[in-house]
Design an enzyme around this catalytic site. Structure first.
Site, short mmCIF file in Angstrom:
data_model
loop_
_atom_site.label_atom_id
_atom_site.label_comp_id
_atom_site.label_asym_id
_atom_site.label_seq_id
_atom_site.Cartn_x
_atom_site.Cartn_y
_atom_site.Cartn_z
N HIS A 1 61.79 73.78 85.94
CA HIS A 1 60.42 74.07 86.60
C HIS A 1 60.59 74.36 88.01
CE1 HIS A 1 58.92 71.81 83.02
NE2 HIS A 1 58.58 73.15 82.73
N ARG B 1 62.48 81.96 79.29
CA ARG B 1 64.05 81.76 79.35
C ARG B 1 64.94 82.52 78.10
NH1 ARG B 1 62.05 75.72 78.20
NH2 ARG B 1 61.12 77.07 77.00
#
Ligand code: PNS
Length: 172
Positions: free
Chosen positions: A21, A96
């Site tokens: 993050h 991702r």
């Protein structure tokens, strides 16, 4: 509008914040004048930490090693409505792997249906952190494994309080 005046919103559950993050925040902060990290309060996921704790962890991690121009808030209700209230021009989400894509595409299209002016921008985290997920961090921590290289200090401290020193690679 110049790039300097663009406000973006980075929403999520962040249970807990990870180095993935933070990597994304660094990338996104360079694309806007203000980035709002928006921590969802009324999640259906029954999080480990309440919204205030999740927001505090994120804010503390940014205070230690974050870029300027980032604000952390807790929000509830629809993201599209909250983004409008914040006058955010775009939503930032991380991608991702292909496995993220279906859910993210659906959410981006739905948010745009709710607010046609709201675009979603997908960023790819660095390859050194793109394997990290909060779900796996919680699972490893719960089982007493070492997550010290996966999350920032403020998250590690709180995980240690819950699960013991194993989260730092210490004795259980
Ligand atoms: O980190 P997460 O759990 O993948 O984040 C999901 C999040 C918070 C971005 C999403 O659940 C959300 O925006 N929830 C707010 C409610 C909402 O707007 N739902 C409709 C989304 S299309």
């Amino acid at each position: 509008m110049s790039v300097r005046e663009v406000r973006a919103i980075y929403p999520g559950t962040f249970d807990p914040v990870t180095h993935g993050h933070l990597d994304l925040v660094r990338r996104a902060a360079g694309m806007c004048s203000e980035l709002v990290v928006a921590v969802l309060r009324n999640t259906e996921k029954a999080p480990l930490f309440d919204a205030e704790e999740r927001a505090a962890m994120f804010a503390e991690a940014l205070a230690e090693a974050g870029p300027a121009g980032v604000r952390v808030v807790a929000f509830e209700g629809l993201l599209a409505e909250y983004a409008r209230a914040e006058r955010a021009t775009f939503v930032v989400r991380g991608l991702r792997a292909i496995s993220d894509f279906e859910y993210e595409l659906q959410m981006a299209l739905m948010n745009r249906r709710l607010d046609p002016g709201l675009e979603t921008v997908f960023l790819t985290p660095g390859e050194d952190v793109s394997f990290i997920s909060s779900r796996l961090v919680r699972e490893i921590a719960r089982l007493g494994g070492d997550v010290s290289r996966l999350v920032p200090g403020p998250a590690l401290d709180r995980l240690e309080r819950l699960f013991g020193p194993g989260v730092r690679g210490g004795r259980r």
